[in-house]
Design an enzyme around this catalytic site. Structure first.
Site, PDB file in Angstrom:
ATOM      1  N   CYS A  59       0.833  -1.201   0.000  1.00 40.44           N
ATOM      2  CA  CYS A  59       0.000   0.000   0.000  1.00 40.44           C
ATOM      3  C   CYS A  59       0.867   1.250   0.000  1.00 40.44           C
ATOM      4  CB  CYS A  59      -0.932   0.027   1.211  1.00 40.44           C
ATOM      5  SG  CYS A  59      -0.071   0.344   2.752  1.00 40.44           S
ATOM      6  N   CYS A  62       3.069   1.684   2.934  1.00 45.07           N
ATOM      7  CA  CYS A  62       4.266   0.840   2.869  1.00 45.07           C
ATOM      8  C   CYS A  62       5.390   1.653   2.229  1.00 45.07           C
ATOM      9  CB  CYS A  62       4.021  -0.397   2.005  1.00 45.07           C
ATOM     10  SG  CYS A  62       2.844  -1.568   2.661  1.00 45.07           S
ATOM     11  N   ASP A 111      12.932  28.224 -30.573  1.00 47.07           N
ATOM     12  CA  ASP A 111      14.141  28.605 -31.302  1.00 47.07           C
ATOM     13  C   ASP A 111      13.932  28.285 -32.783  1.00 47.07           C
ATOM     14  OD1 ASP A 111      17.048  29.074 -31.759  1.00 47.07           O
ATOM     15  OD2 ASP A 111      17.034  26.911 -32.139  1.00 47.07           O
ATOM     16  N   ASP A 151      17.478  23.529 -29.395  1.00 46.30           N
ATOM     17  CA  ASP A 151      18.343  22.381 -29.683  1.00 46.30           C
ATOM     18  C   ASP A 151      19.827  22.638 -29.461  1.00 46.30           C
ATOM     19  OD1 ASP A 151      18.614  24.157 -31.902  1.00 46.30           O
ATOM     20  OD2 ASP A 151      19.444  22.488 -33.069  1.00 46.30           O
ATOM     21  N   ASP A 196      20.821  27.664 -26.423  1.00 45.12           N
ATOM     22  CA  ASP A 196      19.462  27.640 -25.865  1.00 45.12           C
ATOM     23  C   ASP A 196      19.433  27.149 -24.424  1.00 45.12           C
ATOM     24  OD1 ASP A 196      18.302  28.390 -28.358  1.00 45.12           O
ATOM     25  OD2 ASP A 196      18.434  26.310 -29.043  1.00 45.12           O
TER      26      ASP A 196
END
Length: 740
Positions: free
Chosen positions: A16, A19, A426, A628, A632
């Site tokens: 559970c 736990c 970008d 990318d 950036d």
């Protein structure tokens, strides 16, 4: 000096949400552990610890001391974790089936044939193995936790069933105790055993349903073959993939999966790299080409040298990323965990108060009602549904993302996505392909032998080091020539172009400034077209001899085919789109106009990108940034949600919270849509989990009894508890069928 590592370990034996809290608390208390985060839905714990101060064996010992187990030999290249979970599942399945077989006659006697001779004694004998053998896990775990002053669902089940069993056993052995006091004789063997069967059955269904939530991770792991053929002393031999080391020469036959990352040393082929790029066109591979684990060789045969193995391969890193994401916790889950952590002690208190109120204030049969209320409250209040509400939905959502080339690093990022109302994109490498290509070539009308002049053009560009020269060479690749070996007086003029002598004539490739400075003639036809291309943000390269311009070449960084549709999808979702680029204004304007982007900034430096995002955030925007490049990375870190293109730099991918491992930009709005769907499922799960407990506990305590005489049967409570947990998991699994 600290050696801090982050590892994910499977945990066995949790039943559970509380736990999970117990496991987390015990690990957090270990000296050298910075933090531990348990995901009950995935049965995993992510531990950040100092390797100098603590070893995995110590963590395992600590967890075993409270009745659970930790798999420390967690290797994504093997099926060890899955096998351990499957063994546990089979054991649970057998226990549930046998408990059911013993319980059926108990229920029949207790509810239909209660007047058969020695009915109570028969039920007592049949219930002993159900309670103390098939249900022994509850008592063992409850006892181990009690030693540390902790409690969980096992404590609730153990207390309730033991109370009901002991009461019934006492009544069976010494019925005169109640008869002499004028009280009816009731036994609850059927309720006791049915509760255990229902909870075991609920756990069984829950485990089976939970295993489906990690199907995406299993699919990723299965992308890697179990064995490989390596070459030693000129002979091939087969070894397990886990035994491959850097430097091994690996033979790959047609149709085989590639096991590790490396570089081809011999042979040629085409390789299906769609699992990495999202592109279904096979990529040509030859000597010197890179190959990656999990990709599939087509028809050719080649040999490559292993350069990255295990978790260092691209596939290994993707698997690790998905594992860590599914093991991470969203903010809403951490709140639910805190509630679950205090829930069990509160419920036990409510159960005892209910018992005392019924015993003291009850009329006829008060003690039986007190026992019944005590048992029912403990059973129905199990916080399993509450603990499963968030992590199951997160796991399925993260898995769904992985199947659609959307790698989500943590649960928080999936939770943040649906709030985004501004996306900053970008340009170069994101909206565009990120590499220049020739889009048009126009020859002067006076040129009659284009092939002859094309070979000269190719020869000139083969000597150039300018980035645009590669685009020209790629475009005219079929016109390769050895003329370049005969060129003389080659000269590169900075900011202008190149020139050389061949066949006693001067030839040149360059920009408009070079043509003007050389005072070369150019036809109106070519001039008008050059101006037109420039106005549409394309770079124009001029090819000329010593007298006139022979051809003009248009070069541009082409827009990704999916960019327009992606921007349109974002607009339809009510999200503002902003484009940032370091490129010039004319190019930025042309791209923005083509894609329908109203807001853009050109000639932007990396720090200015970050400032732009901060300005949007100050205006109350929740900003996602997608890029990318290294330039950036700062903006990706500052954004509320950083998203990197999988084809980008390692730095950008490391900083971002989501990585798109496809060239299809529609994955961007799909990621935000996935977030919205996942959060919606989480809210539904939490609502029903809370409602279930809010309604269930008072009814179990007997609030309806004074009104209509209804007192909830413990058997029904057990069934309701099991159903609530399974329903939450099943609701989460609906995400698997969502169309993105």
């Amino acid at each position: 000096m600290q050696q801090v590592v982050k590892k994910v370990f499977p945990v066995l034996g949790m039943s559970c949400a509380s736990c999970a809290i117990s496991v987390e608390t015990m690990l957090d208390a270990v000296d050298g552990v910075e933090s531990a985060s348990v995901n009950y839905a995935s049965n995993q714990v992510m531990v950040i610890y100092d390797e100098k101060l603590v070893q995995p064996n110590k963590l395992k010992t600590v967890i075993q001391s409270i009745g659970y187990d930790l798999l420390i030999d967690n290797n994504t290249n093997s099926s060890m974790n899955e096998e351990a979970t499957e063994i546990e599942f089979k054991k649970l399945k057998i226990q549930t089936l046998l408990a059911f077989i013993f319980t059926v006659p108990i229920v029949l006697i207790g509810m239909v044939f209660m007047h058969v001779p020695n009915a109570n004694w028969i039920m007592l004998l049949l219930s002993i193995p159900v309670v103390f053998y098939f249900g022994r896990r509850f008592f063992i775990n409850a006892f181990k936790l009690a030693r540390y002053g902790k409690a969980n669902m096992d404590t609730l089940v153990a207390l309730s069933t033991l109370t009901a069993f002991l009461y019934s056993a006492f009544t069976t052995v010494y019925p005169s105790f109640w008869i002499s006091r004028g009280l009816p004789v009731h036994v609850y063997f059927e309720a006791t055993t049915v509760i255990i069967v229902f909870i075991l059955l609920g756990k069984l269904l829950e485990e089976r349903a939970k295993s489906n939530t990690s199907s995406a991770l299993k699919k990723l792991i299965q992308l890697q073959p179990n064995t490989v053929s390596i070459i030693e002393n000129g002979f091939e031999k087969e070894i397990p993939t886990v035994d491959v080391v850097i430097g091994n020469l690996i033979s790959v036959k047609p149709g085989e999966k590639i096991a590790v990352d490396g570089k081809i040393t011999e042979g040629t082929s085409f390789v299906d790299e769609s699992m990495i790029t999202g592109e279904y066109t096979a990529v040509e591979k030859m000597k010197g080409s890179d190959v990656f684990a999990g990709t599939i060789n087509q028809k050719g045969h080649f040999i490559f040298v292993a350069e990255k193995v295990g978790s260092e391969t691209i596939l290994g890193k993707i698997i690790q990323l998905v594992q860590e994401a599914q093991g991470s916790k969203a903010k809403v889950q951490r709140i639910a965990d805190k509630v679950a952590g205090i829930f069990v002690p509160v419920v036990i208190s409510i159960a005892f108060i209910s018992f005392l109120i019924w015993w003291i204030a009850g009329a006829n049969d008060a003690f039986s009602h007190a026992v019944l209320a005590f048992v029912t409250v403990l059973i129905i209040a199990c916080p399993c549904a509450l603990g499963l509400a968030t992590p199951t939905a997160m796991m399925v959502g993260i898995g769904k993302g992985a199947e659609n080339n959307i790698l989500i690093k943590n649960a928080d990022s999936l939770e943040t996505g649906y709030k985004v109302n501004a996306v900053v994109i970008d340009k170069t490498g994101t909206l565009t392909e990120g590499r220049p290509i020739v889009t048009n070539v126009l020859w002067d009308n006076s040129v009659d032998d284009k092939l002859y002049y094309t070979k000269i053009l190719w020869a000139l560009e083969s000597k150039s080091e300018h980035p645009l020269a590669e685009a020209v060479l790629n475009h005219f690749n079929n016109e390769k020539t050895n003329i370049n070996q005969s060129l003389s007086n080659f000269e590169s003029i900075t900011g202008r172009g190149i020139m050389a002598i061949w066949n006693n004539q001067k030839w040149m490739v360059g920009n408009k400034k070079m043509i003007e400075e050389m005072d070369l003639s150019i036809s109106n036809f070519l001039l008008q077209q050059a101006n037109s291309w420039q106005s549409s943000a394309q770079t124009v390269v001029y090819f000329a001899n010593q007298e006139q311009v022979l051809a003009i070449i248009a070069i541009s960084d082409t827009i990704r085919p999916s960019a327009y549709e992606a921007v349109k999808m974002l607009h339809n979702m009510g999200i503002e789109v902003f484009m940032l680029t370091g490129d010039n204004c004319a190019t930025a304007n042309a791209v923005a106009k083509t894609l329908g982007i109203q807001h853009f900034e050109s000639e932007v430096l990396p720090q200015q990108k970050a400032s732009f995002i901060q300005n949007l955030q100050q205006k109350g925007k929740v900003v996602a940034m997608i890029g990318d490049g290294i330039n950036d990375s700062q903006a990706l870190a500052i954004a509320d949600l950083g998203i990197a293109m999988g084809s980008g730099t390692d730095i950008a991918i490391d900083v971002a919270k989501i990585t798109l491992i496809t060239k299809d930009l529609k994955a961007l709005p799909n990621a935000l849509k996935l977030s919205e769907k996942t959060v919606k499922i989480i809210k539904q799960n939490l609502f029903w989990a809370f409602v279930y407990n809010v309604i269930g506990i008072p009814v179990a305590a007997g609030v309806l009894y004074p009104i209509n005489g209804y007192l909830l049967n413990p058997m029904i409570a057990g069934a309701a508890m099991a159903f609530s947990s399974v329903s939450v998991v099943v609701n989460s699994l609906r995400l698997k069928s969502v169309n993105l």
